[in-house]
Design a protein around this motif. Structure first.
Motif, PDB file in Angstrom:
ATOM      1  N   PRO A   1       0.809  -1.226   0.000  1.00 57.10           N
ATOM      2  CA  PRO A   1       0.000   0.000   0.000  1.00 57.10           C
ATOM      3  C   PRO A   1       0.842   1.276   0.000  1.00 57.10           C
TER       4      PRO A   1
ATOM      5  N   ASP B   1      -7.538  -1.662   0.103  1.00 53.85           N
ATOM      6  CA  ASP B   1      -7.875  -2.350   1.345  1.00 53.85           C
ATOM      7  C   ASP B   1      -6.673  -2.275   2.273  1.00 53.85           C
ATOM      8  N   ALA B   2      -6.465  -1.100   2.849  1.00 54.05           N
ATOM      9  CA  ALA B   2      -5.333  -0.898   3.758  1.00 54.05           C
ATOM     10  C   ALA B   2      -5.636   0.312   4.617  1.00 54.05           C
ATOM     11  N   GLU B   3      -4.937   0.419   5.739  1.00 55.14           N
ATOM     12  CA  GLU B   3      -5.170   1.562   6.623  1.00 55.14           C
ATOM     13  C   GLU B   3      -4.773   2.857   5.905  1.00 55.14           C
TER      14      GLU B   3
ATOM     15  N   LYS C   1      -9.434   3.724   2.794  1.00 57.77           N
ATOM     16  CA  LYS C   1      -9.651   2.288   2.961  1.00 57.77           C
ATOM     17  C   LYS C   1     -11.001   1.882   2.382  1.00 57.77           C
TER      18      LYS C   1
ATOM     19  N   GLN D   1      -2.345  -2.650  11.231  1.00 60.60           N
ATOM     20  CA  GLN D   1      -1.669  -2.614   9.925  1.00 60.60           C
ATOM     21  C   GLN D   1      -1.016  -3.934   9.546  1.00 60.60           C
TER      22      GLN D   1
ATOM     23  N   ASP E   1      -1.875  -5.496   6.219  1.00 63.34           N
ATOM     24  CA  ASP E   1      -1.515  -4.758   5.002  1.00 63.34           C
ATOM     25  C   ASP E   1      -0.238  -5.310   4.367  1.00 63.34           C
TER      26      ASP E   1
END
Lengths: 526, 488
Positions: free
Chosen positions: A235, A337-339, A511, B175, B178
């Protein structure tokens, strides 16, 4: 202590290649009691100050064909660091052929007519056949699936000696064999015992002089896997790609260094040969030898081996497109799809613009360490961010981007955190910085210099990169002196001049929920 | 023996270098091997070592080249010793030793003071042990080492800084998913060690939020002590000056002896399964592994050679040649034995586009099995052995690195001449002994396979699940096995 790095995306064979600092670095700095390490044993170093010692000890050799070599002798351990720097990188690529500079770096490990093959004349014919098949395909992405290619590859496999180049180095005790490509340059590096100097000359000159781009269509796949690791499935890597794309409209700095997947799939060996001939030429190459190397011994060897590289007959292609002035701020959303996280980037000048050097100091004061303004206010006091840092991306030769990277805490939006960052920037533009802050930042940079100059690799970077990029190996060493004279007013001035809202680019990662796949029947364990 | 007269090395078979100037291209050999293969012999430089009466062991080597003094103190204690309901305590304590400031100074003032000198102090605890490190210009050493002393002996554990840490730790837990490699590794631990073992558990949001300042103090009191601690220092100052300062800072540091909790034992070894985490990524990660051996095992020598010849993720190793160079299947590929105090794991790993994930899995298993059955190719094996031995000199390139290494190895219980022993024994390792080691220590029947990628557990089970269970796994902040998959 974290140094705000130039985010040189060194696309190496291994992941762990350190970034190289962007703005140049320094020279002699008098400390309060000097650096006389008075010690009871009575040993006194030849030159008290490390930085001055390096400056005085560098020897530069230019061969008849224009190739430059920098040698610095550091004989404490019988090893040396040998690096080959070539002034070609992502910035030299064309649309439709992105990723070629980095792929060339991979190909430089595949050997020569002598290394990597058991029968070059037979192999050469097969490689030519292969390339003929390729030239007939409109779509070059499925080369390895073609039956004719499979047959040719099968024969080639019997002639190929995989990784022979690296294996020869290994048996001579190499450590850290690696390479990297940035927007501005390509670097090949290795550390060897000092008895292997002539071997290094043989190996490096041969692969510069006579590379054979074998296993090209296999390596094209490897590089695509590398892209998946660093960008598609990362990301932060993806966000970094997006900020650079958005912040540059026309300048070739914008294109992804590892290349677009679509471009990679269409690259051919012929294109590689063409690119190689344009840029891998002696007037475009600098070598650094740092460690237990005697210049008297090295000089004839360098001449013998590297003097063979032919002088180019045409001018080196330059970079044509100049980035147009931004007429307003830019905003790019990246849904993953990640913070969440964001980059907030401002165009900044590159060396030799006299303002360039101050950005190193500015980054230090704003974002390096627990006492820095961003950390203190955004993480500790306001608890809005979980991480903040500043990067100088994507290159050093042309105007680059002063980029704030930040991650908001849960429940805080990217926009809110960005607004807070901007409030801080507006405040420092008005109120400036304190002398204490500036003094501490200078000292930390000085310590960073000493740390860098404590290894062969660090010294190599310190002298090799400026020689390559600016024909002046002392540019980095001069930085400390320039910074010594920097004041809080200089920092305030560059903040006012460059960190302006209508020049900013904001790329933010939002997100989204992972895509639901069709539900499969799950049989529970009884 | 004078410290300044340690004989650094002897080089045998010196190449004869040309004394006249060489003209371009004259006498370039047709192959590089004729340039000679030097065998490098040396005795390893050793730092000075002494012990204080309170048990603290000190290593020091002078480095006149640069003006920085650096030091690291190692302590027993880590995440594996967290109380079961307090996972994350060791990490928290390590971080707060520094971030929480020292008694008598507010955190902001402490941060500024270090910053103003360009000095740094950092602390952390891992799974088994922790360290506190400082760096300082020599001229500031007396001040900085006194702060170093305070971090170790009088930490303040400032409550507001602790709250900040907790928040940031929660963010980092969120996280985890991810990064596909993190997902794969956590799932591998779960697969190998099972759901109950300490070795598969990691701090959770709930466990982190439950930590209190009193917990930090308790962990600190128990584990940060001079007995069994080791301090490594290097820099331009003389040994006398440094020893004097160390005495001043630590000689009066007395703590009563205590039996400390022991690192938990490994859980029983179990047959492996297949674990699939479906994730929308472009490159599937395949990790295959099982329990291995502990640190400082009798097999360390063949293991080291094997790792270099087989799994070193770079040119010349078997996995790299087969998976990357020959097949173009992966960029990152490797294999290793992770060895810790009570045991460890062996695993191979690589990543490839989703459509090739199953091919990759089969190939990795095939190659892992092959080393048990066949001798490794002779030339590759000899090259790896030679390479390993000849690159040993790089362990000692930096004074700081060699001093820290000596200290850490002592701390971890390695025999005193471990490096010298390895250096001498590596050339004697045969292909047979590596095959023998592989037969005993690489166990396909025990292997668990973890695949993280855009692939369904059913697809995986159909392809590689024969004779073993395949599980669907969900990963949000940790792996959760949802159930076993049955292929119709």
């Amino acid at each position: 202590m974290k140094k705000p790095y130039l985010l040189v995306v060194l696309l190496a064979l291994f992941v762990a290649v350190p970034a190289v600092i962007a703005a140049p670095d320094g020279t002699l700095l008098q400390t309060s009691n000097g650096l006389q390490t008075s010690n009871e044993q009575g040993d006194v170093p030849e030159e008290a100050d490390l930085i001055e010692r390096v400056r005085k000890g560098v020897q530069k050799i230019t061969l008849d064909n224009g190739l430059r070599v920098l040698i610095y002798r550091r004989a404490r351990v019988p090893v040396f660091s040998g690096r080959v720097w070539i002034k070609v990188g992502g910035v030299n690529e064309e649309i439709g052929r992105t990723g070629i500079a980095h792929l060339l770096e991979h190909m430089a490990f595949k050997g020569t007519p002598i290394i990597g093959t058991t029968n070059y004349s037979k192999e050469k014919e097969l490689l030519a056949q292969l390339e003929e098949v390729v030239s007939k395909q409109a779509d070059k992405s499925k080369i390895t699936d073609l039956p004719e290619v499979k047959a040719i590859h099968k024969e080639l496999q019997t002639l190929w000696v995989e990784d022979e180049f690296a294996r020869i180095y290994a048996t001579h005790g190499q450590q850290g064999l690696n390479a990297g490509t940035s927007k501005d340059y390509t670097i090949y590096m290795v550390n060897l015992p000092s008895t292997a100097l002539e071997l290094w000359c043989w190996m490096e000159s041969e692969r510069l002089f006579n590379p054979v781009f074998r296993q090209f269509y296999l390596e094209r796949e490897v590089v695509q896997e590398e892209r998946r690791i660093r960008t598609d499935d990362d990301p932060d890597g993806k966000l970094a790609e997006e900020i650079v794309l958005a912040a540059y409209s026309g300048h070739p700095y914008r294109m992804p260094l590892v290349g677009w997947p679509s471009d990679l799939k269409q690259l051919t060996t012929s294109m590689m040969e063409e690119f190689y001939h344009k840029y891998y030429r002696p007037d475009n190459i600098v070598l650094t030898l740092v460690g237990d190397v005697d210049p008297v011994v090295a000089r004839p060897l360098l001449n013998k081996y590297f003097g063979r590289l032919p002088v180019a007959t045409v001018a080196r292609p330059g970079v044509v497109t100049v980035e147009a002035e931004h007429l307003g701020e830019r905003d790019v959303t990246v849904e993953l799809d990640a913070e969440p996280a964001f980059f907030l980037a401002y165009p900044k000048p590159a060396y030799p613009d006299p303002d360039a050097v101050f950005f190193t100091l500015l980054s230090e004061v704003l974002a390096d360490g627990r006492s820095s303004i961003f950390y203190r206010e955004l993480i500790l006091q306001k608890k809005l961010a979980s991480y903040v840092n500043i990067y100088d991306i994507p290159g050093s030769v042309y105007p680059s981007l002063f980029s704030v990277y930040a991650k908001p805490q849960q429940g805080v939006s990217n926009q809110r955190l960005r607004d807070e960052v901007q409030l801080i920037l507006e405040r420092v533009k008005k109120e400036g910085f304190s002398d204490t802050q500036v003094r501490a930042a200078k000292r930390k940079i000085k310590v960073w210099f000493y740390q860098s100059l404590s290894s062969n690799g660090g010294i190599s970077d310190m002298i090799g990169l400026p020689e390559l990029l600016w024909n002046d190996w002392s540019v980095s060493l001069d930085t400390l002196a320039k910074l010594e004279n920097a004041t809080a007013l200089d920092l305030q001035r560059i903040t006012q001049r460059y960190l302006v809202k209508n020049k900013q680019t904001f790329a933010h990662r939002e997100k989204i929920a992972p895509e639901k796949t069709t539900q499969e029947k799950i049989t529970q364990e009884k | 023996m004078s410290a300044n007269r340690i004989i650094f090395f002897l080089v045998s078979c010196l190449a004869i270098l040309p004394l006249f100037s060489c003209s371009v291209g004259e006498g370039v050999p047709s192959r590089p091997e004729s340039l000679g293969r030097e065998t490098v012999n040396y005795r390893f430089p050793k730092p000075d070592r002494w012990t204080l009466s309170n048990g603290l062991v000190v290593y020091y080597k002078q480095d006149l080249e640069q003006p920085l003094i650096q030091g690291t103190m190692y302590f027993y204690g880590g995440g594996l010793l967290d109380p079961a309901e307090k996972l994350g305590l060791a990490q928290a304590t390590g971080a707060q030793l520094r971030a929480g400031s020292i008694q008598g100074m507010s955190p902001g003032a402490f941060d500024d003071a270090l910053d103003s000198l360009g000095a740094s102090i950092e602390a952390s605890f891992g799974e088994e042990y922790g360290s506190v490190t400082f760096s300082s210009l020599e001229e500031d050493l007396p001040q900085v080492i006194s702060w170093f002393r305070s971090v170790i002996r009088e930490p303040a554990f400032d409550p507001s800084r602790f709250e900040v840490w907790k928040k940031l730790k929660v963010e980092s837990i969120l996280q985890r998913k991810d990064d596909p490699d993190t997902v794969a590794l956590f799932t591998l631990y779960r697969a190998i060690y099972g759901p109950e073992s300490r070795y598969s558990l990691a701090p959770s949001i709930a466990s982190v939020k439950s930590l209190t300042r009193a917990d930090l103090v308790k962990f600190y009191e128990l584990y940060v002590r001079p007995q069994k601690a080791v301090l490594a220092l290097s820099g331009p100052a003389s040994r006398e000056k440094v020893a004097g300062l160390v005495d001043k800072m630590f000689a009066d540091w007395i703590k009563p002896n205590r039996d400390l909790p022991q690192i938990p034992k490994m859980p029983p070894r179990t047959p492996g399964g297949v674990y699939v985490v479906q994730k929308d990524i472009d490159q599937a990660r395949v990790f295959i592994g099982h329990q291995g051996v502990a640190r400082n095992s009798p097999d360390d020598v063949p293991i080291t050679v094997f790792e270099r010849a087989f799994g070193y993720g770079a040119h010349g190793s078997l996995l790299f040649i087969e998976i990357r160079s020959r097949l173009g299947l992966a960029y990152a590929v490797g294999a290793q034995f992770d060895q810790v105090a009570q045991g460890g794991i062996f695993y191979v790993h690589a990543g490839t586009r989703n459509e090739k994930a199953l091919d990759l899995t089969r190939k990795l298993e095939e190659l892992s099995n092959q080393v048990r059955v066949d001798l490794m190719p002779e030339q590759m094996f000899n090259e790896a052995r030679f390479a390993l031995r000849n690159s040993y000199v790089f362990q000692f390139e930096s004074t700081r690195a060699l001093t820290q290494r000596a200290a850490l190895y002592d701390f971890l219980g390695f025999p005193e001449n471990y490096d010298q022993m390895m250096f001498e024994q590596i050339p004697t390792v045969s292909r047979e002994s590596v095959k023998d080691m592989a037969q005993r220590l690489i166990l396909p029947d025990e292997s668990s396979v973890v695949i993280v990628g855009n692939i369904t557990p059913e697809q995986v089970a159909a392809a590689v699940g024969k004779g073993r269970a395949t599980y669907r796994v969900e990963f949000d902040t940790e792996p959760r096995v949802l159930g076993q998959v049955v292929v119709p």
